[in-house]
Design an enzyme around this catalytic site. Structure first.
Site, PDB file in Angstrom:
ATOM      1  CB  CYS A 134     -49.616 -11.502  89.915  1.00 49.42           C
ATOM      2  SG  CYS A 134     -48.303 -11.623  88.680  1.00 49.42           S
ATOM      3  CB  CYS A 137     -49.745  -9.342  86.842  1.00 51.86           C
ATOM      4  SG  CYS A 137     -49.237 -11.085  87.032  1.00 51.86           S
ATOM      5  CG  ASP A 138     -51.986  -6.790  89.037  1.00 49.10           C
ATOM      6  OD1 ASP A 138     -52.035  -6.711  87.955  1.00 49.10           O
ATOM      7  OD2 ASP A 138     -52.606  -7.730  89.834  1.00 49.10           O
TER       8      ASP A 138
END
Ligand code: NAP
Length: 321
Positions: A134, A137-138
């Site tokens: 992701c 997200c990261d």
């Protein structure tokens, strides 16, 4: 104990399932959406710029708005992970999750897909320790670091572009020498000096020091003797998605990609079971298409539950057509 019977039970709370929820609830169907999360894949997208009438919205915001709309019209929401689906007879379905058992007269499958793994040594070992699925997200974890994105579709291209805004250097490794993703993304990526393309290369291994990722080992597909380690701090796997078929393979017909085969009304091979969104065999996995399929699935479910009563003009069975 089964407390109540719903007119329709929707499995999945992303674009398809939430749109189905709005349409079913607006037809006064007793509607339950059972889902692990809200938004699915769209919730990982930082910008949606092609949803009709919306110039720009973040993926999570679009999902929240769709959920609020479904709730406003009376759809109920239950967070749960479904492990079993049974058809006992016509208009008689029982669905079991970790938190309970739900009874419904019809079923709408809308739970999308899950990220595909590379299935190479080191991938599982370093998941969450440098390996990510992701970008949204990261990406912030890799500020001023070196990362690699694996894949050649729009997700990989978009991921590389997002990462180039925070990372020091971004490699993109693709197994062919031409990309599958949108041309506009390819052009943007080629214009970004921080991104280096490693084409015609397959991933052999995610290499680490025992704690964190240190490199990605790739092999040239044209000359197998060329194997090299690309030193990186992070590996973003963006190689598409697979349908979780275990739950439904005995219930409905699937295609060779394990996608649910549907007709234009989103009917499956089993009466009373409808499917919509990314888990169907229709092409072009897009939010707006999922939402449209969700609407169709809900209207067809309405007709099924109400003994064929039309939820709109159905030209496929219209007497004059
Ligand atoms: P995708 O289009 O299926 O592309 C997957 C990519 O991963 C392909 O390039 C494929 O290579 C590669 N791949 C698959 N298995 C692999 C393996 N085992 N090892 C190495 N590479 C592998 O998936 P996606 O990029 O996630 O996109 C999914 C859908 O969402 C698409 O319809 C896309 O258009 C849409 N999407 C749209 C946007 C946007 O509009 N901004 C953004 C993201 C996604 P090959 O090409 O060689 O098969």
């Amino acid at each position: 104990m089964e407390a109540q019977t719903y007119d329709t039970l929707i499995i999945g709370g992303a674009c398809a399932g939430l749109a189905a929820g709005t349409y079913a609830a607006r037809r006064a169907m007793k509607t339950l959406i059972v889902t692990k999360d809200i938004g699915g894949q769209i919730a990982t997208t930082p910008s949606v710029e092609n949803y009709p009438a919306i110039d720009f919205v973040t993926g999570p915001q679009l999902a929240q708005d769709m959920m609020a709309q479904a709730m406003k019209w009376g759809a109920e929401l239950q967070y749960d992970e479904i492990s079993k689906i049974e058809k006992r007879g016509e208009k008689d379905f029982v669905v079991t999750g970790d938190k309970g058992t739900y009874a419904s007269k019809s079923l709408i499958l809308a739970y999308g897909k899950t990220p595909r793994n590379l299935d190479v040594p080191g991938e599982k070992k370093y998941a969450g320790k440098g390996v990510s699925y992701c970008v949204t997200c990261d990406a912030p974890l890799f500020r001023n670091r070196t990362v690699v994105v694996v894949g050649g579709g729009s997700s990989a291209l978009e991921g590389a572009l997002i990462l180039s805004k925070v990372a020091k250097k971004v490699y993109i490794v693709h197994r062919r020498d031409e990309f599958r993703g949108e041309e506009v993304l390819v052009a943007q990526m080629k214009a970004e000096p921080k991104i280096e393309m490693v084409l015609s290369s397959v991933t052999q291994e995610v290499v680490g020091d025992g704690q964190y990722v240190t490199a990605l080992r790739v092999q040239d597909v044209k000359d197998a003797s060329i194997v090299r380690d690309i030193p990186v701090d992070g590996v973003f796997v963006e190689i598409g998605f697979i349908v979780n078929s275990a739950l439904i393979k005995e219930l409905v017909d699937l295609d060779r990609l394990n996608q649910v085969i549907t007709n234009k009304k989103m009917e499956t091979s089993t009466s009373g079971v409808f499917a919509c969104g990314d888990l169907t065999d229709s092409p072009y996995k897009q939010a707006v298409i999922s939402a449209g399929e969700g609407a169709s699935a809900a209207l067809t479910a309405y007709s099924y539950v109400n003994d064929g009563k039309a939820a709109g003009v159905d030209w496929t069975s219209h007497p004059t057509s």
